[in-house]
Design a protein around this motif. Sequence first.
Motif, mmCIF file in Angstrom:
data_model
loop_
_atom_site.group_PDB
_atom_site.id
_atom_site.type_symbol
_atom_site.label_atom_id
_atom_site.label_comp_id
_atom_site.label_asym_id
_atom_site.label_seq_id
_atom_site.Cartn_x
_atom_site.Cartn_y
_atom_site.Cartn_z
ATOM 1 N N UNK A 1 54.986 -69.923 -3.305
ATOM 2 C CA UNK A 1 54.357 -70.948 -2.464
ATOM 3 C C UNK A 1 54.236 -70.510 -1.007
ATOM 4 N N UNK A 2 53.903 -69.263 -0.771
ATOM 5 C CA UNK A 2 53.760 -68.749 0.582
ATOM 6 C C UNK A 2 52.308 -68.537 0.986
ATOM 7 N N UNK A 3 51.389 -68.692 0.073
ATOM 8 C CA UNK A 3 49.987 -68.412 0.334
ATOM 9 C C UNK A 3 49.260 -69.646 0.863
ATOM 10 N N UNK A 4 48.179 -69.394 1.588
ATOM 11 C CA UNK A 4 47.285 -70.479 1.957
ATOM 12 C C UNK A 4 46.548 -70.952 0.715
ATOM 13 N N UNK A 5 46.195 -72.233 0.676
ATOM 14 C CA UNK A 5 45.454 -72.732 -0.475
ATOM 15 C C UNK A 5 45.733 -74.183 -0.783
ATOM 16 N N UNK A 6 45.439 -74.569 -2.017
ATOM 17 C CA UNK A 6 45.583 -75.945 -2.466
ATOM 18 C C UNK A 6 46.935 -76.132 -3.142
ATOM 19 N N UNK A 7 47.612 -77.198 -2.738
ATOM 20 C CA UNK A 7 48.896 -77.568 -3.328
ATOM 21 C C UNK A 7 48.818 -79.037 -3.757
ATOM 22 N N UNK A 8 49.747 -79.437 -4.637
ATOM 23 C CA UNK A 8 49.728 -80.800 -5.160
ATOM 24 C C UNK A 8 51.094 -81.468 -4.992
ATOM 25 N N UNK A 9 51.068 -82.719 -4.534
ATOM 26 C CA UNK A 9 52.261 -83.551 -4.476
ATOM 27 C C UNK A 9 52.265 -84.402 -5.740
ATOM 28 N N UNK A 10 53.348 -84.321 -6.501
ATOM 29 C CA UNK A 10 53.449 -85.031 -7.774
ATOM 30 C C UNK A 10 54.571 -86.066 -7.668
ATOM 31 N N UNK A 11 54.255 -87.330 -7.924
ATOM 32 C CA UNK A 11 55.223 -88.417 -7.817
ATOM 33 C C UNK A 11 55.283 -89.137 -9.156
ATOM 34 N N UNK A 12 56.494 -89.451 -9.612
ATOM 35 C CA UNK A 12 56.653 -90.177 -10.866
ATOM 36 C C UNK A 12 57.924 -91.007 -10.837
ATOM 37 N N UNK A 13 57.970 -92.038 -11.670
ATOM 38 C CA UNK A 13 59.175 -92.833 -11.838
ATOM 39 C C UNK A 13 60.084 -92.184 -12.865
ATOM 40 N N UNK A 14 61.370 -92.309 -12.658
ATOM 41 C CA UNK A 14 62.351 -91.799 -13.602
ATOM 42 C C UNK A 14 63.305 -92.927 -13.980
ATOM 43 N N UNK A 15 64.052 -92.730 -15.055
ATOM 44 C CA UNK A 15 65.050 -93.721 -15.444
ATOM 45 C C UNK A 15 64.835 -94.250 -16.833
ATOM 46 N N UNK A 16 65.125 -95.523 -17.030
ATOM 47 C CA UNK A 16 65.094 -96.135 -18.351
ATOM 48 C C UNK A 16 63.717 -96.675 -18.680
ATOM 49 N N UNK A 17 63.517 -96.974 -19.946
ATOM 50 C CA UNK A 17 62.244 -97.568 -20.368
ATOM 51 C C UNK A 17 62.277 -99.092 -20.274
ATOM 52 N N UNK A 18 63.449 -99.656 -19.945
ATOM 53 C CA UNK A 18 63.573 -101.107 -19.905
ATOM 54 C C UNK A 18 63.360 -101.720 -18.548
ATOM 55 N N UNK A 19 63.006 -100.904 -17.539
ATOM 56 C CA UNK A 19 62.785 -101.454 -16.202
ATOM 57 C C UNK A 19 61.491 -102.260 -16.172
ATOM 58 N N UNK A 20 61.343 -103.042 -15.120
ATOM 59 C CA UNK A 20 60.189 -103.943 -15.013
ATOM 60 C C UNK A 20 58.877 -103.165 -15.102
#
Length: 407
Positions: A123-142
């Motif tokens: 990850x030292x080069x110039x270019x396109x990068x992506x921010x990835x966001x997700x929820x973690x944990x249980x399947x019973x949350x709201x």
Amino acid sequence: MSASGGSAPGYAFAADARTVTGATGTSDAAGLDPGETYRSTLPKSGKVYYRLELDATSSAYVSATAVPATDAAISAVDGIRVSVQDSDSHSCSYDSAIFGAARSPHPIAAWGAREVSPAKTLCQEAGTYYVVVERIGTTGSAPQDWGLELAAFSEPRLEKAGATSAPEAWNSASPTPLADEPEDRKGGAGFDTATTVGQGVWSADIAPGQTLFYKVPVDWGRQLYATADLGSASKGSGYAVGALAMSLYNPVRAHVEDVGTNYDGSQKSAALAPLPPVRYANRYDVADAVSTMRFAGSYYLVVHLAAQVADRFGEGPFGLTLRVRVGGAGESGPGYAGQSLPRGVFDVTAADRAAAGVAAGGDTVMKAVAVGGIGTGSVLLLVLGMWTATARRRAAQMRVNAQNPTA
């Protein structure tokens, strides 16, 4: 929301945040510009993607603050994960945050980074990068979506190459807690509205389910110490696990350290573990609590009182006391070759010091000196400015009295 039906104030998103939709894949990921703040949504399942266009010399950081509804059902292990990836799916960084044993919904933040560093190969080069966001944990949350605030930052390279290893020794002793008379200082409701405080003792009311945000200017070479005291309850009984939580975030909203305490209705206190002086080279340490103390600027103290406290001890509010100390000897900065984005995010300005001093009340100038280490010349200018303002007010009052002799 507590079982008794009360609710705490919600999170204050940045007033200038731009709305952006997280994509379900990289092909249509919306771009994030360093220096900007965004408002988005985090779904119950699946990843959302955002795009960064980066050069080969600046480091980039993105913080994601997840904001569930105040009545959301969550488990102790529910939370978020944030990563930054290059265009070939290499991971540049990853971080996660969870709600913890209290299972109380409140804002939590995790961060991602693309660091340009001689200690790294990917990850030292110039270019396109992506921010990835997700929820973690249980399947019973709201099933509801969570609010999401994204803040992007850019750190320029150094003018001259510096050390590539973390300092080996620093003062890790805990100082004597401050015993000053507490001054009222209501906390903000988000990072953008965080209340500036300096060294001193601050008091506020906090309700179950509420989160208060404070920021402390910390310059190069300075050490930050903080303790949160929760006052005794006037009624009720029982035991609330993880009732009070205090988290520290650095100027790019990266998590540094946290501390918490259970509550049985009697007064409780929780102090952050000693942290190193703020130095650029801290980033080379393997311990997160050291490596994140890498920038000068505003550090955020975020205090949350679990919603479940209301079930056992009533709606409150409860008394909160923050004891903040800024120690260590100031040092020169590392010498950046350009400007950060947002501009000045890694600086402690005279305005920051003045705001911290005014927040302290009493002797504004001396409190500002204690927080920021203002030099003698700056102190003199501040004193002269205060004298001038006072003289002008007195002269104006004398003119009014002369015009109205019976007043």
